[in-house]
Design a protein around this motif. Sequence first.
Motif, mmCIF file in Angstrom:
data_model
loop_
_atom_site.group_PDB
_atom_site.id
_atom_site.type_symbol
_atom_site.label_atom_id
_atom_site.label_comp_id
_atom_site.label_asym_id
_atom_site.label_seq_id
_atom_site.Cartn_x
_atom_site.Cartn_y
_atom_site.Cartn_z
ATOM 1 N N SER A 16 0.803 -1.229 0.000
ATOM 2 C CA SER A 16 0.000 0.000 0.000
ATOM 3 C C SER A 16 0.837 1.282 0.000
ATOM 4 N N SER A 17 2.139 1.174 0.277
ATOM 5 C CA SER A 17 2.985 2.370 0.232
ATOM 6 C C SER A 17 3.229 2.815 -1.215
ATOM 7 N N ARG A 18 2.977 1.923 -2.175
ATOM 8 C CA ARG A 18 3.138 2.252 -3.596
ATOM 9 C C ARG A 18 1.772 2.689 -4.123
ATOM 10 N N SER A 19 1.613 3.992 -4.296
ATOM 11 C CA SER A 19 0.299 4.515 -4.667
ATOM 12 C C SER A 19 0.432 5.865 -5.357
ATOM 13 N N PHE A 20 -0.681 6.321 -5.907
ATOM 14 C CA PHE A 20 -0.786 7.687 -6.416
ATOM 15 C C PHE A 20 -2.219 8.142 -6.203
ATOM 16 N N GLU A 21 -2.415 9.450 -6.192
ATOM 17 C CA GLU A 21 -3.759 10.015 -6.063
ATOM 18 C C GLU A 21 -3.986 10.970 -7.217
ATOM 19 N N GLU A 22 -5.164 10.846 -7.833
ATOM 20 C CA GLU A 22 -5.536 11.684 -8.973
ATOM 21 C C GLU A 22 -7.020 11.992 -8.914
ATOM 22 N N LYS A 23 -7.419 12.986 -9.681
ATOM 23 C CA LYS A 23 -8.835 13.270 -9.904
ATOM 24 C C LYS A 23 -9.308 12.343 -11.028
ATOM 25 N N PHE A 24 -10.341 11.551 -10.750
ATOM 26 C CA PHE A 24 -10.916 10.647 -11.738
ATOM 27 C C PHE A 24 -12.264 11.195 -12.186
ATOM 28 N N TRP A 25 -12.543 11.094 -13.482
ATOM 29 C CA TRP A 25 -13.864 11.427 -13.993
ATOM 30 C C TRP A 25 -14.809 10.286 -13.634
ATOM 31 N N VAL A 26 -15.951 10.602 -13.055
ATOM 32 C CA VAL A 26 -16.971 9.595 -12.754
ATOM 33 C C VAL A 26 -17.678 9.305 -14.072
ATOM 34 N N ASP A 27 -17.574 8.053 -14.541
ATOM 35 C CA ASP A 27 -18.097 7.689 -15.857
ATOM 36 C C ASP A 27 -18.976 6.449 -15.740
ATOM 37 N N THR A 28 -20.277 6.658 -15.556
ATOM 38 C CA THR A 28 -21.202 5.529 -15.405
ATOM 39 C C THR A 28 -21.376 4.756 -16.709
ATOM 40 N N GLY A 29 -20.933 5.312 -17.820
ATOM 41 C CA GLY A 29 -20.991 4.615 -19.101
ATOM 42 C C GLY A 29 -19.825 3.675 -19.323
ATOM 43 N N ALA A 30 -18.817 3.753 -18.477
ATOM 44 C CA ALA A 30 -17.653 2.861 -18.570
ATOM 45 C C ALA A 30 -17.832 1.737 -17.557
ATOM 46 N N LEU A 31 -17.673 0.499 -17.990
ATOM 47 C CA LEU A 31 -17.804 -0.628 -17.076
ATOM 48 C C LEU A 31 -16.662 -0.624 -16.064
ATOM 49 N N GLY A 95 -15.217 3.836 -13.205
ATOM 50 C CA GLY A 95 -16.301 3.174 -13.911
ATOM 51 C C GLY A 95 -17.381 2.591 -13.018
ATOM 52 N N ALA A 96 -18.392 2.045 -13.684
ATOM 53 C CA ALA A 96 -19.580 1.523 -13.009
ATOM 54 C C ALA A 96 -19.278 0.378 -12.046
ATOM 55 N N THR A 97 -18.325 -0.486 -12.399
ATOM 56 C CA THR A 97 -17.989 -1.608 -11.515
ATOM 57 C C THR A 97 -17.507 -1.097 -10.159
ATOM 58 N N ALA A 98 -16.630 -0.108 -10.167
ATOM 59 C CA ALA A 98 -16.135 0.456 -8.904
ATOM 60 C C ALA A 98 -17.257 1.154 -8.147
ATOM 61 N N ASN A 101 -19.261 -1.477 -6.530
ATOM 62 C CA ASN A 101 -18.508 -2.058 -5.413
ATOM 63 C C ASN A 101 -18.572 -1.162 -4.180
ATOM 64 N N PHE A 102 -18.491 0.139 -4.396
ATOM 65 C CA PHE A 102 -18.545 1.084 -3.282
ATOM 66 C C PHE A 102 -19.971 1.359 -2.815
ATOM 67 N N GLY A 103 -20.969 0.870 -3.558
ATOM 68 C CA GLY A 103 -22.364 1.066 -3.177
ATOM 69 C C GLY A 103 -22.824 2.499 -3.322
ATOM 70 N N VAL A 104 -22.383 3.148 -4.415
ATOM 71 C CA VAL A 104 -22.763 4.539 -4.654
ATOM 72 C C VAL A 104 -23.242 4.717 -6.087
ATOM 73 N N GLN A 105 -23.942 5.810 -6.294
ATOM 74 C CA GLN A 105 -24.327 6.228 -7.642
ATOM 75 C C GLN A 105 -23.886 7.668 -7.828
ATOM 76 N N ALA A 106 -23.737 8.040 -9.083
ATOM 77 C CA ALA A 106 -23.348 9.419 -9.399
ATOM 78 C C ALA A 106 -24.589 10.292 -9.426
ATOM 79 N N ASP A 107 -24.572 11.369 -8.670
ATOM 80 C CA ASP A 107 -25.665 12.346 -8.685
ATOM 81 C C ASP A 107 -25.189 13.550 -9.481
ATOM 82 N N PRO A 108 -25.666 13.685 -10.734
ATOM 83 C CA PRO A 108 -25.181 14.773 -11.582
ATOM 84 C C PRO A 108 -25.622 16.156 -11.108
ATOM 85 N N THR A 109 -26.709 16.224 -10.349
ATOM 86 C CA THR A 109 -27.207 17.515 -9.874
ATOM 87 C C THR A 109 -26.275 18.113 -8.831
ATOM 88 N N THR A 110 -25.877 17.277 -7.862
ATOM 89 C CA THR A 110 -24.997 17.760 -6.794
ATOM 90 C C THR A 110 -23.522 17.488 -7.089
#
Length: 130
Positions: A16-31, A95-98, A101-110
């Motif tokens: 876990s010490s080998r990592s990076f952090e980035e801004k990811f686009w939430v893409d429900t159209g990508a599996l 993507g949608a699989t993640a 897995n996290f039990g969330v949906q994208a809310d485009p309004t908020t």
Amino acid sequence: MGMFQVSVRVANPHDSSRSFEEKFWVDTGALYTLAPEDRLTEIGITPLRTRELILADGRRDRRLLGEAVLTIPVLEESLTCPVVFAPPGSLYLLGATALENFGVQADPTTQQLKPIAALIGGFLAAACSK
């Protein structure tokens, strides 16, 4: 759907010490979740298999698929998820699989990730309980 980004930490599941952090686009159209292959290789994520994918422009491509520990700080949760090795310079996509897995949906309004109730069993579970 309105596009938005969330911070995601991507870590090697074996170190876990080998990592990076980035801004990811939430893409429900990508599996799958996608990250540039050079970034994944840099932290020691290894390919496990290949998958044939249909890209947004309709082209087909075979890409490597591995597993990484994704942490979404706003959810205060980490899970191991499949991740596609995208070409260098590609967008970071969550993507949608993640999301499932996290039990969330994208809310485009908020422009936030919102918890959802997970469906377990569906039709078969309902049929068996009668």
